[in-house]
Design an enzyme around this catalytic site. Structure first.
Site, PDB file in Angstrom:
ATOM      1  N   CYS A 337      41.197  42.488  42.688  1.00 36.51           N
ATOM      2  CA  CYS A 337      40.494  42.089  43.776  1.00 36.51           C
ATOM      3  C   CYS A 337      41.292  42.748  45.234  1.00 36.51           C
ATOM      4  O   CYS A 337      40.500  42.992  46.108  1.00 36.51           O
ATOM      5  CB  CYS A 337      40.394  40.765  43.942  1.00 36.51           C
ATOM      6  N   ARG A 366      49.550  41.318  32.675  1.00 38.53           N
ATOM      7  CA  ARG A 366      50.313  39.977  33.100  1.00 38.53           C
ATOM      8  C   ARG A 366      51.230  39.846  31.836  1.00 38.53           C
ATOM      9  O   ARG A 366      50.844  39.719  30.691  1.00 38.53           O
ATOM     10  CB  ARG A 366      49.216  38.725  33.122  1.00 38.53           C
ATOM     11  N   GLN A 384      39.103  43.960  32.813  1.00 39.69           N
ATOM     12  CA  GLN A 384      38.141  43.020  33.253  1.00 39.69           C
ATOM     13  C   GLN A 384      37.011  43.818  33.747  1.00 39.69           C
ATOM     14  O   GLN A 384      37.177  44.816  34.325  1.00 39.69           O
ATOM     15  CB  GLN A 384      38.791  42.337  34.362  1.00 39.69           C
ATOM     16  N   ASP A 386      35.201  43.600  36.346  1.00 40.95           N
ATOM     17  CA  ASP A 386      35.261  43.043  37.339  1.00 40.95           C
ATOM     18  C   ASP A 386      34.371  43.642  38.657  1.00 40.95           C
ATOM     19  O   ASP A 386      33.991  44.558  38.417  1.00 40.95           O
ATOM     20  CB  ASP A 386      36.856  43.329  38.068  1.00 40.95           C
ATOM     21  N   HIS A 388      33.258  42.710  42.719  1.00 41.16           N
ATOM     22  CA  HIS A 388      33.440  41.858  43.933  1.00 41.16           C
ATOM     23  C   HIS A 388      32.391  41.967  44.911  1.00 41.16           C
ATOM     24  O   HIS A 388      32.162  43.152  45.421  1.00 41.16           O
ATOM     25  CB  HIS A 388      35.040  42.128  44.629  1.00 41.16           C
ATOM     26  N   LYS A 472      33.136  27.093  42.206  1.00 40.66           N
ATOM     27  CA  LYS A 472      32.990  28.508  40.935  1.00 40.66           C
ATOM     28  C   LYS A 472      31.892  27.939  40.189  1.00 40.66           C
ATOM     29  O   LYS A 472      31.531  26.627  40.032  1.00 40.66           O
ATOM     30  CB  LYS A 472      34.259  28.972  40.591  1.00 40.66           C
ATOM     31  N   HIS A 518      33.705  36.750  43.337  1.00 40.10           N
ATOM     32  CA  HIS A 518      34.318  37.367  42.194  1.00 40.10           C
ATOM     33  C   HIS A 518      33.317  37.010  40.802  1.00 40.10           C
ATOM     34  O   HIS A 518      32.831  35.900  40.899  1.00 40.10           O
ATOM     35  CB  HIS A 518      35.628  36.734  41.833  1.00 40.10           C
TER      36      HIS A 518
END
Length: 649
Positions: A337, A366, A384, A386, A388, A472, A518
């Site tokens: 992000c 991570r 991911q 992902d 946005h 969320k 997200h």
């Protein structure tokens, strides 16, 4: 007297100091026998704990998740009593309930425990259970608690006591075992009947690799043997579906110590499967107005300081990447992000540009503790799906609905039909811990609730579960054998637009702050493929499976015709292979069954003469003799309509 309010709103009076068990007995002896704990003013209590003021009450039976947690936490204490009896002088860290059962982390000293010891401990637990000892709660001063564990020589409980204050410390005793514990517990050990200790593992104290390795014993218990027996059957089915086992058998992925723990290597079949999943979602995203972007695997430290990810993930990130320039630091990115915020900021934005939907299959890193790594579900490098979305506050609801449509399209295409949407909202009693204006929060929360209602989702609302930066929606999916997974998430974010000073020019010609959403229908490619593999027991749907057809000639003299069939299939973009080994047809069929290939085309003399193939369906058997074009049309239909394979093992 005190007023007790029940879940249906009824209010009745009882003597002050009555326990939940007292109240249940006055309603029905049958109810009193069924309940395991009680929720008093929203907090789970022991049934024997006196209620001193007007309160609301809810009785908890085995069917309630909170009752199961209480039951399993009590079972952890029962196991600890058995361990202490078998190995005097052991020390205990923590023994919490988990989603299915419990564990306890134990310092065994010089003792060594093996899988064979588990049966002995189970036997002891059954003996202790039959004693039907009560779980007795006792409030204790910090000084007395410290004295008790100093005399016992248990540094682990002394460490726990450091964070506790007088008035908040309780001991629980059952039989000969006493533990520092805030509870709650079930009334007595006699309720614990079906007992199974499932495994032993190592666990660093406090999860820190620098600390001592403790022994973690896992177990599960039930109120009766029948439920345990059913659960053991479930465990056997889960073992068959373990994605680590199937991933090896189906040649999807592997791990290498030289590459590093938690860093999967995708083999050709797995890479092709993953690529098809990615193409499937990318196509749907483009049709929904998403714009593809690509960002680097690393970023400057300042980027993650601005986003707040350095503060959150700094300790869990890989060490900074040094460059030849003094003082310059880069990190492997923990999230996509911040990079997408910089893409948004690269150009001036107007209200006419919104909503702007940026999508990337971005790999992030991570540093998970080695003891927490688990196949593809817990890794150190993962991709991911992902995206946005940057929009105006009045666009949040419509964007949520569109994302819900996309998530459900993914689920339905892959056979996930049992799901619940969890709406996570603010804690209404403490709004100070959230950022963003009340107005924006109210718009976002209302938008999520209304969007979910309008889409007909089965929902649960959880107050206090929102992220500090916004509400969320998480999708909780049950797989083919009933396990619950969190797949797909949609989050509203007021934090990053603020941190990165993102703006757009509104119709009023003034600057405004966009809302950021997200979303990731898969969550991560690795974890999603792991869950999908276990859900369908490796029997991927025809459109996704690495090899769709295996051609099995009965002998070498039919290879020429088999090659001809293969060419026709490949000319129609059907993924097929020939098994040309010098093996009997029975073995070829068995091996193909094990490799989960959906269709087998068997070729012998009759098939060659008739210019046809004999068709076998994986797990179902013979489907008759068909023309090759008929087989091609059948496969194309299954692919086009995303037909789902059966999810039985």
């Amino acid at each position: 007297m005190m007023n007790i309010t029940f879940p249906d709103g009824a209010v009745r009076q009882y003597e002050q100091g009555s326990t939940a068990l007292d109240i249940a007995k006055k309603i029905s002896e049958g109810l009193a026998r069924k309940i395991l704990a009680a929720e008093v003013n929203g907090e789970v209590w022991d049934l024997s704990r006196p209620i001193k003021n007007d309160s609301s009450i809810k009785f908890l039976t085995w069917d309630d998740e909170k009752a199961k947690s209480t039951f399993w936490h009590s079972s952890a204490h029962l196991m600890a009593e058995a361990v202490e009896d078998a190995f005097p002088g052991v020390k205990f860290w923590v023994g919490p309930p988990i989603e299915k059962g419990f564990y306890y982390d134990i310092d065994l000293g010089d003792n060594v425990i093996s899988e064979s010891d588990l049966e002995k401990l189970e036997k002891k637990m059954n003996e202790l259970s039959k004693q039907n000892n009560s779980f007795v709660r006792k409030e204790i001063s910090k000084a007395d608690a410290v004295k008790y564990f100093e005399e016992k020589g248990d540094e682990y409980k002394l460490d726990l006591l450091q964070g506790l204050e007088d008035g908040s410390i309780t001991f629980y005793t059952q039989g000969n075992f006493t533990d520092l514990c805030r509870g709650p517990h079930i009334p007595s050990t006699g309720l614990i009947k079906g007992i199974k200790l499932t495994s032993i593992a190592g666990a660093y104290w406090k999860g820190d690799e620098k600390n001592k390795m403790l022994t973690r014993i896992y177990g599960v218990t039930f109120p009766n043997q029948k439920e345990l027996d059913e659960y053991l059957v479930f465990l056997e089915e889960a073992k068959k579906r373990d994605h680590r086992k199937l991933g090896k058998e189906l040649e999807l992925f592997t791990f290498s110590e030289k590459v590093g723990a938690g860093l999967p290597l995708w083999l050709p079949k797995g890479a092709m499967l993953r690529e098809r999943l990615q193409n499937f979602l990318q196509k749907a995203q483009i049709e929904s107005g998403y714009l593809p972007v690509i960002t680097p695997h690393i970023g400057s430290k300042s980027l993650y300081v601005t986003s707040g990810h350095y503060e959150k993930y700094g300790k869990d990130s890989f060490q900074p990447i040094k460059t030849p320039v003094e003082g310059e630091e880069f990190f492997l990115k923990p999230m996509n992000c911040p990079h997408h915020c910089e893409i948004y900021k690269a150009s001036p934005r107007s209200y006419k540009d919104l909503p702007l939907r940026l999508a990337e299959f971005g790999t992030v890193y991570r540093y998970e503790q080695s003891g927490e790594l688990h196949g593809l579900t817990r890794v150190r490098g993962f991709t991911q799906d992902d995206a946005h979305l940057f929009c105006m506050p009045n666009q949040v609801k419509d964007e949520f609905k569109k994302v819900i449509d996309l998530v459900l399209y993914v689920f339905n295409s892959l056979g996930f039909t049992d799901y619940t949407a969890q709406i996570s909202l603010r804690d209404q009693n403490d709004k100070s811990k959230y950022i963003g204006s009340d107005t924006n929060w109210e718009i976002a929360e209302k938008s999520i609730i209304e969007a979910s209602e309008e889409k007909g989702l089965k929902t649960v609302i959880e107050f206090g579960e929102a992220a500090f930066y916004g509400p969320k929606l998480d999708f909780m999916v049950r797989d083919a054998i009933g396990r619950k997974w969190q797949l797909g998430t949609i989050q509203v974010d007021y934090n990053l637009p603020e941190r990165f000073d993102l703006t757009y020019i509104g119709e009023d010609n003034a600057k405004h702050r966009p809302v950021m959403i997200h979303r990731a229908p898969f969550g991560s490619m690795e974890r999603f493929i792991a869950v999908l593999t276990e859900h369908c027991a490796g029997k991927f749907p025809m459109w996704l499976v690495p090899v769709q057809v295996k051609i099995l000639p009965i002998s070498d003299k039919f290879l020429s015709y088999a090659q001809n069939v293969l060419s026709k299939l490949k000319n129609n973009d059907i993924r097929a292979e020939i098994d040309d080994r010098s093996e009997k047809i029975g073995k070829k069929i068995r091996d193909t069954e094990l490799s989960k290939v959906p269709l087998m085309l068997i070729i012998g003399e009759k098939e060659v003469n008739d210019k046809k193939v004999s068709v076998r369906r994986q797990g179902k058997g013979d489907e008759g003799v068909k023309d090759v074009q008929e087989v091609i049309a059948m496969i194309q239909d299954e692919v086009k309509h995303k037909k789902i394979a059966e999810t039985t093992a």
